[in-house]
Enzyme design. Structure first.
Site, PDB file in Angstrom:
ATOM      1  CB  VAL A 164      19.891 -74.205  96.068  1.00 53.71           C
ATOM      2  CG1 VAL A 164      18.663 -73.360  95.753  1.00 53.71           C
ATOM      3  CG2 VAL A 164      20.182 -74.209  97.566  1.00 53.71           C
ATOM      4  CG  HIS A 165      17.883 -78.128  90.345  1.00 58.69           C
ATOM      5  ND1 HIS A 165      16.804 -77.793  89.557  1.00 58.69           N
ATOM      6  CD2 HIS A 165      18.788 -78.735  89.534  1.00 58.69           C
ATOM      7  CE1 HIS A 165      17.045 -78.193  88.321  1.00 58.69           C
ATOM      8  NE2 HIS A 165      18.240 -78.757  88.278  1.00 58.69           N
ATOM      9  CB  VAL A 166      16.597 -72.205  90.369  1.00 56.43           C
ATOM     10  CG1 VAL A 166      15.467 -71.231  90.081  1.00 56.43           C
ATOM     11  CG2 VAL A 166      17.378 -71.765  91.605  1.00 56.43           C
ATOM     12  N   GLY A 167      14.008 -74.355  89.507  1.00 55.09           N
ATOM     13  CA  GLY A 167      13.184 -74.836  88.409  1.00 55.09           C
ATOM     14  C   GLY A 167      13.410 -76.311  88.140  1.00 55.09           C
ATOM     15  CB  ILE A 188      14.506 -79.065  93.987  1.00 52.99           C
ATOM     16  CG1 ILE A 188      13.258 -79.109  93.101  1.00 52.99           C
ATOM     17  CG2 ILE A 188      14.761 -80.405  94.671  1.00 52.99           C
ATOM     18  CD1 ILE A 188      13.448 -79.855  91.805  1.00 52.99           C
TER      19      ILE A 188
END
Length: 116
Positions: free
Chosen positions: A38-41, A86
């Site tokens: 889980v990739h933030v931004g 993402i």
């Protein structure tokens, strides 16, 4: 995904296997071995972790829908970074079937698909 909240939740149940030093990403491995990142931004590693509060640690068990990261979206936007979240399957060879069952706005914790 485009989040509607400052709280990002675990998309799957499993064990936290990675928490990025910049606090912008969390990796979770399911009981069946599927790795989910889980990739933030976008390009948020450059922010040095400032806009993020992580609620999990490596080795911790999490349930789908549990809070994993809180985000200061205003700080992300002020830095000129996209606010997409993402979700990536980093070992897709373990996935026989991925079925997306939800479309449009979905409440946190609501299943959006199934893995087989």
């Amino acid at each position: 995904m485009v989040p509607a909240s400052a709280t990002i939740v675990a998309p799957v149940s499993g064990k936290v296997t990675t928490v990025a030093n910049a606090r912008h990403a969390v990796g979770i491995t399911t009981d069946s071995g599927v790795e989910v990142l889980v990739h933030v931004g976008v390009d948020t590693v450059q922010l040095g972790g400032e806009p993020f509060t992580v609620h999990v640690e490596t080795g911790q068990d999490v349930k789908a829908g549990a809070p994993i990261i809180d985000v200061d979206w205003a700080a992300i936007k002020a830095a000129g970074k996209p606010t997409d979240v993402i979700v990536v399957f980093t070992n897709p060879s373990l996935i026989n079937d991925l079925s997306i069952t939800a479309h449009g706005a979905v409440a946190a914790g609501t299943p959006v698909g199934t893995l087989a």
